[in-house]
Each structure stands twice: as structure tokens, then as C-alpha cells.
Scaffold this motif. Structure first.
Motif, PDB file in Angstrom:
ATOM      1  N   GLU A 136       0.621  -1.554  -0.039  1.00  0.00           N
ATOM      2  CA  GLU A 136      -0.124   0.180  -0.015  1.00  0.00           C
ATOM      3  C   GLU A 136       0.400   0.998  -0.331  1.00  0.00           C
ATOM      4  OE1 GLU A 136      -3.292   2.590  -0.056  1.00  0.00           O
ATOM      5  OE2 GLU A 136      -3.245   0.414  -0.631  1.00  0.00           O
ATOM      6  N   VAL A 137       2.138   1.009   1.019  1.00  0.00           N
ATOM      7  CA  VAL A 137       3.407   2.105   1.009  1.00  0.00           C
ATOM      8  C   VAL A 137       3.452   2.631  -0.464  1.00  0.00           C
ATOM      9  CG1 VAL A 137       5.124   2.845   2.022  1.00  0.00           C
ATOM     10  CG2 VAL A 137       3.731   2.262   3.582  1.00  0.00           C
ATOM     11  N   LEU A 138       4.016   2.196  -1.428  1.00  0.00           N
ATOM     12  CA  LEU A 138       4.450   1.585  -2.519  1.00  0.00           C
ATOM     13  C   LEU A 138       3.313   2.035  -3.681  1.00  0.00           C
ATOM     14  CD1 LEU A 138       5.991  -1.848  -2.317  1.00  0.00           C
ATOM     15  CD2 LEU A 138       7.342   0.764  -2.475  1.00  0.00           C
ATOM     16  N   TYR A 139       2.200   1.371  -3.550  1.00  0.00           N
ATOM     17  CA  TYR A 139       1.511   2.534  -4.365  1.00  0.00           C
ATOM     18  C   TYR A 139       0.659   3.809  -4.268  1.00  0.00           C
ATOM     19  CZ  TYR A 139      -2.930   3.400  -6.039  1.00  0.00           C
ATOM     20  OH  TYR A 139      -5.014   3.715  -7.105  1.00  0.00           O
ATOM     21  N   LEU A 140       1.048   4.665  -2.959  1.00  0.00           N
ATOM     22  CA  LEU A 140       0.870   5.577  -2.466  1.00  0.00           C
ATOM     23  C   LEU A 140       1.935   6.343  -3.033  1.00  0.00           C
ATOM     24  CD1 LEU A 140      -1.090   5.637   0.906  1.00  0.00           C
ATOM     25  CD2 LEU A 140      -1.295   6.110  -0.713  1.00  0.00           C
ATOM     26  N   LEU A 141       3.373   5.957  -3.180  1.00  0.00           N
ATOM     27  CA  LEU A 141       4.545   6.637  -3.731  1.00  0.00           C
ATOM     28  C   LEU A 141       4.671   6.590  -4.485  1.00  0.00           C
ATOM     29  CD1 LEU A 141       7.596   5.165  -0.833  1.00  0.00           C
ATOM     30  CD2 LEU A 141       6.086   7.317  -0.997  1.00  0.00           C
ATOM     31  N   ASP A 142       3.445   5.832  -5.319  1.00  0.00           N
ATOM     32  CA  ASP A 142       3.987   6.296  -7.043  1.00  0.00           C
ATOM     33  C   ASP A 142       2.662   7.113  -7.538  1.00  0.00           C
ATOM     34  OD1 ASP A 142       5.710   4.263  -7.807  1.00  0.00           O
ATOM     35  OD2 ASP A 142       4.789   2.786  -7.435  1.00  0.00           O
ATOM     36  N   SER A 143       1.440   6.941  -6.307  1.00  0.00           N
ATOM     37  CA  SER A 143       0.936   7.689  -7.171  1.00  0.00           C
ATOM     38  C   SER A 143       1.279   9.672  -6.556  1.00  0.00           C
ATOM     39  CB  SER A 143      -0.388   7.713  -6.286  1.00  0.00           C
ATOM     40  OG  SER A 143      -0.513   7.825  -4.834  1.00  0.00           O
ATOM     41  N   VAL A 144       2.492   9.934  -6.239  1.00  0.00           N
ATOM     42  CA  VAL A 144       2.612  11.767  -5.883  1.00  0.00           C
ATOM     43  C   VAL A 144       2.697  11.738  -7.285  1.00  0.00           C
ATOM     44  CG1 VAL A 144       4.421  12.800  -4.517  1.00  0.00           C
ATOM     45  CG2 VAL A 144       4.051  10.654  -3.822  1.00  0.00           C
ATOM     46  N   GLU A 145       1.897  13.120  -7.387  1.00  0.00           N
ATOM     47  CA  GLU A 145       2.088  13.887  -8.317  1.00  0.00           C
ATOM     48  C   GLU A 145       3.359  14.562  -9.372  1.00  0.00           C
ATOM     49  OE1 GLU A 145      -0.861  16.506  -8.878  1.00  0.00           O
ATOM     50  OE2 GLU A 145      -3.060  15.501  -8.564  1.00  0.00           O
ATOM     51  N   SER A 146       4.578  14.400  -8.265  1.00  0.00           N
ATOM     52  CA  SER A 146       5.340  15.913  -8.246  1.00  0.00           C
ATOM     53  C   SER A 146       7.079  14.338  -8.502  1.00  0.00           C
ATOM     54  CB  SER A 146       5.963  16.215  -7.191  1.00  0.00           C
ATOM     55  OG  SER A 146       6.122  16.043  -6.043  1.00  0.00           O
ATOM     56  N   GLY A 147       5.990  12.754  -8.579  1.00  0.00           N
ATOM     57  CA  GLY A 147       7.165  12.467  -8.756  1.00  0.00           C
ATOM     58  C   GLY A 147       7.054  11.501  -7.096  1.00  0.00           C
ATOM     59  N   ARG A 148       8.118  10.352  -7.581  1.00  0.00           N
ATOM     60  CA  ARG A 148       8.085   9.322  -6.113  1.00  0.00           C
ATOM     61  C   ARG A 148       8.362  10.017  -4.837  1.00  0.00           C
ATOM     62  NH1 ARG A 148      10.058   3.514  -5.743  1.00  0.00           N
ATOM     63  NH2 ARG A 148       7.390   2.521  -5.029  1.00  0.00           N
ATOM     64  N   GLY A 149       7.770  10.091  -4.467  1.00  0.00           N
ATOM     65  CA  GLY A 149       7.861  10.597  -2.554  1.00  0.00           C
ATOM     66  C   GLY A 149       8.829   9.787  -1.789  1.00  0.00           C
ATOM     67  N   SER A 150       8.600   9.674  -0.484  1.00  0.00           N
ATOM     68  CA  SER A 150       9.138   9.256   0.195  1.00  0.00           C
ATOM     69  C   SER A 150       8.338   8.810   1.344  1.00  0.00           C
ATOM     70  CB  SER A 150      10.171  10.706   0.775  1.00  0.00           C
ATOM     71  OG  SER A 150      11.305  10.309   0.330  1.00  0.00           O
ATOM     72  N   VAL A 151       8.977   8.470   2.241  1.00  0.00           N
ATOM     73  CA  VAL A 151       7.599   7.232   3.600  1.00  0.00           C
ATOM     74  C   VAL A 151       8.807   7.618   4.870  1.00  0.00           C
ATOM     75  CG1 VAL A 151       8.477   5.366   2.538  1.00  0.00           C
ATOM     76  CG2 VAL A 151       6.647   5.811   3.810  1.00  0.00           C
ATOM     77  N   ALA A 152       7.698   8.237   6.002  1.00  0.00           N
ATOM     78  CA  ALA A 152       8.695   7.992   7.064  1.00  0.00           C
ATOM     79  C   ALA A 152       8.093   6.825   7.949  1.00  0.00           C
ATOM     80  CB  ALA A 152       8.198   9.228   7.684  1.00  0.00           C
ATOM     81  N   CYS A 153       9.183   5.601   8.560  1.00  0.00           N
ATOM     82  CA  CYS A 153       7.942   4.789   8.877  1.00  0.00           C
ATOM     83  C   CYS A 153       8.704   4.839  10.653  1.00  0.00           C
ATOM     84  CB  CYS A 153       9.238   3.362   8.716  1.00  0.00           C
ATOM     85  SG  CYS A 153       8.413   3.201   6.677  1.00  0.00           S
ATOM     86  N   VAL A 154       7.750   5.330  11.378  1.00  0.00           N
ATOM     87  CA  VAL A 154       7.330   5.428  12.263  1.00  0.00           C
ATOM     88  C   VAL A 154       7.212   4.961  13.831  1.00  0.00           C
ATOM     89  CG1 VAL A 154       7.004   7.304  14.615  1.00  0.00           C
ATOM     90  CG2 VAL A 154       6.924   8.507  12.166  1.00  0.00           C
ATOM     91  N   SER A 155       8.683   3.698  14.242  1.00  0.00           N
ATOM     92  CA  SER A 155       8.847   3.420  14.945  1.00  0.00           C
ATOM     93  C   SER A 155       7.848   1.043  14.563  1.00  0.00           C
ATOM     94  CB  SER A 155       7.257   3.567  16.653  1.00  0.00           C
ATOM     95  OG  SER A 155       8.458   4.622  17.195  1.00  0.00           O
ATOM     96  N   CYS A 156       7.832   1.672  13.028  1.00  0.00           N
ATOM     97  CA  CYS A 156       7.740   0.378  12.955  1.00  0.00           C
ATOM     98  C   CYS A 156       8.399  -0.027  11.891  1.00  0.00           C
ATOM     99  CB  CYS A 156       6.186   0.331  11.890  1.00  0.00           C
ATOM    100  SG  CYS A 156       6.428   2.128  10.866  1.00  0.00           S
ATOM    101  N   PRO A 157       9.332  -0.788  12.792  1.00  0.00           N
ATOM    102  CA  PRO A 157      10.881  -1.409  11.195  1.00  0.00           C
ATOM    103  C   PRO A 157      10.483  -2.777  10.866  1.00  0.00           C
ATOM    104  CG  PRO A 157      11.174  -2.237  14.187  1.00  0.00           C
ATOM    105  CD  PRO A 157      10.040  -1.227  14.194  1.00  0.00           C
ATOM    106  N   THR A 158       9.212  -3.414  10.827  1.00  0.00           N
ATOM    107  CA  THR A 158       9.235  -4.593  10.295  1.00  0.00           C
ATOM    108  C   THR A 158       8.416  -3.605   8.783  1.00  0.00           C
ATOM    109  OG1 THR A 158       8.021  -5.342  12.225  1.00  0.00           O
ATOM    110  CG2 THR A 158       7.614  -6.339   9.875  1.00  0.00           C
ATOM    111  N   LEU A 159       7.928  -3.295   8.959  1.00  0.00           N
ATOM    112  CA  LEU A 159       7.275  -1.734   7.763  1.00  0.00           C
ATOM    113  C   LEU A 159       8.909  -1.345   6.594  1.00  0.00           C
ATOM    114  CD1 LEU A 159       5.607  -0.730   5.558  1.00  0.00           C
ATOM    115  CD2 LEU A 159       5.200   1.000   7.041  1.00  0.00           C
ATOM    116  N   PHE A 160       9.375  -1.284   6.897  1.00  0.00           N
ATOM    117  CA  PHE A 160      10.950  -0.411   6.496  1.00  0.00           C
ATOM    118  C   PHE A 160      11.504  -1.574   6.170  1.00  0.00           C
ATOM    119  CE2 PHE A 160      15.276   0.324   5.962  1.00  0.00           C
ATOM    120  CZ  PHE A 160      15.485   1.630   6.111  1.00  0.00           C
ATOM    121  N   ALA A 161      11.584  -2.607   7.034  1.00  0.00           N
ATOM    122  CA  ALA A 161      12.041  -4.112   6.170  1.00  0.00           C
ATOM    123  C   ALA A 161      11.718  -4.705   5.227  1.00  0.00           C
ATOM    124  CB  ALA A 161      12.574  -5.057   7.815  1.00  0.00           C
TER     125      ALA A 161
END
Length: 240
Positions: free
Chosen positions: A85-110
């Protein structure tokens, strides 16, 4: 009560009537698994979330859960669904692929890094074992919610947070962190926390629960939910 700043999350999962910090509530399955965990501490082996590896792939390791720090990682299914879902959202950013902050969720980051090694992701985490991620790691203590590098302010088009405690005080401070990180023009916010936080999530961040129910590798006794500030439509089970 532990007066030391609380440890990291995708985990500290408990709920109590007076909304105060207390030990996590574990199912009998998880309590039994604690014995196995303590044994494994004598022979620690890192786990990875990568599947196949090619010359261009970078497999990001996820350290063992440390039960003494109340760490409980997401199940593979949950981590995979949220990461996609995060990758889908990043690809939908109009200005080009965006960045994601993972706050206290290392599993998601990995999982994100193993699905796409080129994804722009930053892990904000209390556990300094994750310093192995180098530049992608930023030390984070929710007790100082905005004591973060200035370069991170409003720098992320997607912010995913998993507060370390199921208390209103903790969620309020994590909400300040989310506000600090989120892009001012547009940002997608995903919050993984206990169902008991539904009203506070709506009040503090304007979030609504999705039909998708997050799970953890260790079976916990509390009901968890995924909240978003956007309508996922037919993804994540949609808004309830």
C-alpha cells in the motif's frame, strides 16, 4: 512503571481502562513463546524479509524481537500488505515518487526495502540496533516528539506510525511527530494501533479505520486496527 523513555514499537500492545502505561497483554500462545525467545537469545540469528536475491537486490535484515523491550513484529502477511500500500501511495505522488517515514515500525521498513531497494524510506526508531541501516535510520524517542533533524520537517508524502504504547498521552505525542514529518501540500497518513484508540485517532489526526486487521507474529491479546486519513477504496478493506 518504567520511567526510562519507552522502547520501540510495532508492538507495545496493551490496553487498559484508565489509559495508563502498563505491561502488554499477551495471549497464552505468546506467553508460551516467551520461553522459546529466551532460549534463542543465547543463539541469536537475524531474520530477513527478502525472498529471492539478485545482484541488484539489497536484503534488509530485521533483528530479533527483544521481549525485554516489548517488541512484537508484524506477521509477514500484514507487513507485506501495508508495504505494498505504501509503495502504491508513493507511486501516486504527482511530483514524482515520494518518501515515506516509518515511525516505530521497523518491520514495515524492512519489507519496503526488500520489495524495492530504491524506495526512499526513513526509519524513526528508539532501538539503536537499527543503526545498521545507516543514513536511513534516525533515533526517535516519542517523549521528545519533534526533536528530530530539521531536514525531516514536512519532508514525507507518506507517514506510517505505530505508537509504542496504547495510551492517549503517547498517541498525542506521536501525532505531533506525524505533523512534523508530513508534507504540507499533501501527505498520506497510516496509523497502526489498538482499536481502543479509535476515538483519539479521529480527534487528533482525523483518521478512520479500515477493514483490514493487522496481525503480529506473536499472537497478542488486543485488537489492532489500521487507520488512514484517505479513502483506500477497494484496498485495505476500504473505510469502515
Amino acid at each position: 512503571m518504567n520511567l526510562h523513555p519507552p522502547p520501540p514499537s510495532d508492538r507495545d500492545y496493551y490496553a487498559d481502562a484508565d489509559d495508563s502505561d502498563s505491561p502488554p497483554t499477551l495471549s497464552p500462545y505468546a506467553l508460551e513463546a516467551l520461553k522459546q525467545f529466551l532460549h534463542e537469545q543465547n543463539h541469536p540469528t537475524p531474520t530477513t524479509t527478502g525472498s529471492s536475491e539478485t545482484d541488484d537486490d539489497v536484503v534488509v535484515s530485521l533483528v530479533n524481537e527483544d521481549w525485554r523491550m516489548s517488541q512484537f513484529w508484524y506477521s509477514p502477511e500484514t507487513a507485506g500488505i501495508v508495504a505494498k500500500e505504501v509503495l502504491y501511495l508513493l507511486d501516486s505522488v504527482e511530483s514524482g515518487r515520494g518518501s515515506v517515514a516509518c515511525v516505530s515500525c521497523p518491520t514495515l521498513f524492512a519489507y519496503l526495502k526488500n520489495l524495492d531497494s530504491h524506495v526512499s524510506a526513513r526509519l524513526l526508531e528508539y532501538d539503536k540496533r537499527f543503526e545498521q541501516y545507516g543514513y536511513d535510520f534516525t533515533y526517535y524517542d516519542y517523549n521528545q516528539p519533534v526533536e528530530l533533524p530539521q531536514e525531516l520537517q514536512h519532508a514525507f508524502q507518506v507517514v506510517v506510525a505505530d505508537p509504542p504504547y496504547l495510551s492517549g498521552e503517547c498517541l498525542k505525542k506521536v501525532a505531533q511527530t506525524i505533523d512534523f514529518l508530513a508534507n504540507r501540500e499533501k501527505a498520506y497518513v497510516l496509523l497502526l494501533t489498538g482499536e481502543v484508540q479509535s476515538e483519539k485517532a479521529a480527534k487528533l489526526l482525523g483518521l478512520r479505520p479500515c477493514g483490514f486487521r493487522p496481525e503480529h507474529s506473536s499472537k497478542l491479546g488486543n485488537e489492532f486496527r489500521l487507520f488512514t486519513n484517505y479513502d483506500p477504496e477497494n484496498r485495505l478493506g476500504g473505510w469502515e
